[in-house]
Design a protein around this motif. Sequence first.
Motif, PDB file in Angstrom:
ATOM      1  N   MET A 301       0.829  -1.207   0.000  1.00 26.09           N
ATOM      2  CA  MET A 301       0.000   0.000   0.000  1.00 26.09           C
ATOM      3  C   MET A 301       0.866   1.262   0.000  1.00 26.09           C
ATOM      4  SD  MET A 301      -2.956  -1.210  -0.253  1.00 26.09           S
ATOM      5  CE  MET A 301      -3.674  -2.849  -0.121  1.00 26.09           C
ATOM      6  N   ASP A 302       1.947   1.248   0.763  1.00 23.59           N
ATOM      7  CA  ASP A 302       2.864   2.396   0.754  1.00 23.59           C
ATOM      8  C   ASP A 302       3.438   2.616  -0.638  1.00 23.59           C
ATOM      9  OD1 ASP A 302       2.475   2.889   3.429  1.00 23.59           O
ATOM     10  OD2 ASP A 302       4.280   1.851   4.089  1.00 23.59           O
ATOM     11  N   ALA A 308       1.295   6.153  -7.553  1.00 16.26           N
ATOM     12  CA  ALA A 308       0.047   6.629  -8.165  1.00 16.26           C
ATOM     13  C   ALA A 308      -0.080   8.150  -8.041  1.00 16.26           C
ATOM     14  CB  ALA A 308      -1.151   5.962  -7.504  1.00 16.26           C
ATOM     15  N   GLU A 309      -0.639   8.760  -9.071  1.00 10.76           N
ATOM     16  CA  GLU A 309      -0.876  10.205  -9.076  1.00 10.76           C
ATOM     17  C   GLU A 309      -2.374  10.454  -9.185  1.00 10.76           C
ATOM     18  OE1 GLU A 309       1.310  12.184 -12.101  1.00 10.76           O
ATOM     19  OE2 GLU A 309       3.278  11.467 -11.409  1.00 10.76           O
ATOM     20  N   LEU A 310      -2.885  11.239  -8.246  1.00 15.54           N
ATOM     21  CA  LEU A 310      -4.305  11.585  -8.260  1.00 15.54           C
ATOM     22  C   LEU A 310      -4.584  12.710  -7.274  1.00 15.54           C
ATOM     23  CD1 LEU A 310      -6.376   9.155  -6.050  1.00 15.54           C
ATOM     24  CD2 LEU A 310      -3.905   8.950  -6.229  1.00 15.54           C
ATOM     25  N   GLU A 311      -5.647  13.427  -7.529  1.00 15.97           N
ATOM     26  CA  GLU A 311      -6.171  14.403  -6.575  1.00 15.97           C
ATOM     27  C   GLU A 311      -7.221  13.690  -5.728  1.00 15.97           C
ATOM     28  OE1 GLU A 311      -5.421  17.630  -6.058  1.00 15.97           O
ATOM     29  OE2 GLU A 311      -3.802  17.518  -7.535  1.00 15.97           O
ATOM     30  N   VAL A 312      -7.224  13.945  -4.427  1.00 15.34           N
ATOM     31  CA  VAL A 312      -8.181  13.276  -3.539  1.00 15.34           C
ATOM     32  C   VAL A 312      -9.322  14.252  -3.209  1.00 15.34           C
ATOM     33  CG1 VAL A 312      -8.503  12.075  -1.357  1.00 15.34           C
ATOM     34  CG2 VAL A 312      -6.324  11.890  -2.561  1.00 15.34           C
ATOM     35  N   LYS A 352      -5.472  10.253   8.507  1.00  8.04           N
ATOM     36  CA  LYS A 352      -5.778   8.838   8.297  1.00  8.04           C
ATOM     37  C   LYS A 352      -6.851   8.678   7.230  1.00  8.04           C
ATOM     38  CE  LYS A 352      -7.081   4.598  10.725  1.00  8.04           C
ATOM     39  NZ  LYS A 352      -7.427   3.988  12.037  1.00  8.04           N
ATOM     40  N   ALA A 353      -7.846   9.570   7.264  1.00  6.06           N
ATOM     41  CA  ALA A 353      -8.926   9.501   6.274  1.00  6.06           C
ATOM     42  C   ALA A 353      -8.394   9.747   4.873  1.00  6.06           C
ATOM     43  CB  ALA A 353     -10.007  10.520   6.615  1.00  6.06           C
ATOM     44  N   ARG A 358      -7.444   7.802  -0.456  1.00  5.67           N
ATOM     45  CA  ARG A 358      -6.471   7.696  -1.554  1.00  5.67           C
ATOM     46  C   ARG A 358      -6.278   6.229  -1.953  1.00  5.67           C
ATOM     47  NH1 ARG A 358      -2.530  10.979  -3.647  1.00  5.67           N
ATOM     48  NH2 ARG A 358      -3.027  12.585  -2.089  1.00  5.67           N
ATOM     49  N   LEU A 359      -6.056   5.372  -0.954  1.00  4.27           N
ATOM     50  CA  LEU A 359      -5.869   3.958  -1.242  1.00  4.27           C
ATOM     51  C   LEU A 359      -7.122   3.338  -1.863  1.00  4.27           C
ATOM     52  CD1 LEU A 359      -3.843   2.633   1.825  1.00  4.27           C
ATOM     53  CD2 LEU A 359      -3.149   2.582  -0.578  1.00  4.27           C
ATOM     54  N   GLY A 360      -8.275   3.753  -1.377  1.00  2.96           N
ATOM     55  CA  GLY A 360      -9.523   3.233  -1.927  1.00  2.96           C
ATOM     56  C   GLY A 360      -9.662   3.535  -3.409  1.00  2.96           C
ATOM     57  N   LEU A 361      -9.290   4.751  -3.802  1.00  2.00           N
ATOM     58  CA  LEU A 361      -9.367   5.144  -5.213  1.00  2.00           C
ATOM     59  C   LEU A 361      -8.345   4.383  -6.050  1.00  2.00           C
ATOM     60  CD1 LEU A 361      -9.790   8.991  -4.676  1.00  2.00           C
ATOM     61  CD2 LEU A 361     -11.549   7.391  -5.458  1.00  2.00           C
ATOM     62  N   ILE A 362      -7.143   4.207  -5.503  1.00  2.64           N
ATOM     63  CA  ILE A 362      -6.097   3.473  -6.232  1.00  2.64           C
ATOM     64  C   ILE A 362      -6.505   2.015  -6.412  1.00  2.64           C
ATOM     65  CG2 ILE A 362      -3.703   2.682  -6.140  1.00  2.64           C
ATOM     66  CD1 ILE A 362      -3.072   5.241  -4.517  1.00  2.64           C
ATOM     67  N   LEU A 363      -6.982   1.384  -5.336  1.00  2.00           N
ATOM     68  CA  LEU A 363      -7.380  -0.014  -5.415  1.00  2.00           C
ATOM     69  C   LEU A 363      -8.547  -0.204  -6.375  1.00  2.00           C
ATOM     70  CD1 LEU A 363      -5.440  -0.328  -3.044  1.00  2.00           C
ATOM     71  CD2 LEU A 363      -7.155  -1.729  -1.892  1.00  2.00           C
ATOM     72  N   SER A 364      -9.493   0.722  -6.343  1.00  2.00           N
ATOM     73  CA  SER A 364     -10.632   0.640  -7.253  1.00  2.00           C
ATOM     74  C   SER A 364     -10.174   0.659  -8.701  1.00  2.00           C
ATOM     75  CB  SER A 364     -11.599   1.794  -6.978  1.00  2.00           C
ATOM     76  OG  SER A 364     -12.683   1.761  -7.869  1.00  2.00           O
TER      77      SER A 364
END
Length: 446
Positions: A301-302, A308-312, A352-353, A358-364
């Motif tokens: 995950m780290d 990954a590049e994205l705006e949250v 933490k949120a 961020r991880l949720g969007l990457i995993l999706s």
Amino acid sequence: MATAVETLGKLERRITISFPLTDVRTEVEKRLKVQARTAKAPGFRPGKVPLKMVAAQYGYQIESEVLNDKVGRAFNDAANENNLRVAGFPNIVPKEEAAEGQLAFDATFEVYPEVAIGDLTTVELETVQAEVSEAEIDKTIDILRKQRVHFHTKGEAGEHGDGGEAVAANGDRVTVDFVGSIDGVEFPGGKADGYAFVLGEGRMLPEFEAATVGLKVGEAKTFPLAFPEDYHGKDVAGKTASFTITLQKLEWAHLPEVDAEFAKSLGVADGDLAKMREDIKVNLQREVAGRVKARNKEAVMDALIKVAELEVPKTLIAQDSERLAEMTRQDMAQRGMNVKDVPFPAELFAEKAERRVRLGLILSQLVGDNNLQATADQVKAQIEDFAQSYEDPREVLKYYYSDRRRLGEIEALVLEENVVTYVLGLSKVTSKAVAFDELMGSNAQA
């Protein structure tokens, strides 16, 4: 009717929604007539209450419902027409200037970001592995023995011996009376009668334990004790007190022998020691496997966050912060803490949120691009693995399959494992062995 989508920022958008005031009034009147069929009022039979009285009683509520319905429907229609993936909930406010006979609202919202995941074949990952040796089994047995310790009066002969000379030593349970004073004045919390603790466990300050060691029953001792600057009792923190302790009771610890009876106490019906050790080994291996999996998942995950590049979306961070705050409140309440009036600012959970979102969007993105969804067989296998440590595995299966939310939690877990497996299969992976104690002392969380 909705205006064209305005771009306010990288993810922020705005749409102006408007519709005729007559549409609202017509719908309100229609709903009032429906309400009037069952409305009750003193002096009138049900369904015979005048429409004006029904409007006075229910008009505001019905008008609000109509506006919410129309605005919500119009926003959803506009989002669908423009192929917008709305993140969270829109902020809808009335527009001050509207055309005559029209109602207008500005809907400001965020959209889901584009997620660009870098080349995973260039990612370097270090995973861990650990083994369960005979030494770890021995340590676990010692812990289990200490959990079953019982105490006997020291110096008195008994079934298990007398415990040696009747002098307080580390490992003994002592019962003391004590009184403390600062500048000759007793202070709150500085006095107790019949207070019991085990020497060497660190429950008392070092000076207090050191003064108790060597005492015999009935003996007293006066000594100075310097409270640390960060001591939890603010009134005495950083000050030096004078304590007098009197030993009232002295007991020595008897650890059970590692024999058939001990094995039976651990659930080995026939008391077989080899079977007991094998059971302990299996349980330790299961725990080690879980810790290793958690550590390796955290490493993956780290790595994904870095590559990954994205705006949250801020909206999603705010929502998850609120969710984490509420989960913390409920958890503390379940532990018996009174948190009714304790504030839980969502901002405390923002970092933490942000990571979770961020991880949720990457995993999706990874799951959708690479077909990594959890299969029914994987979910069943995961639940069966959980069930192994329970007395009745069938009840565990029933527990999860009887509740869609619980089943969803397992699906999410399997999905994460699919992602981890996928990333490890592409990345440059090196593995290192970690000591059992180091692994068990870690609290890896992805």
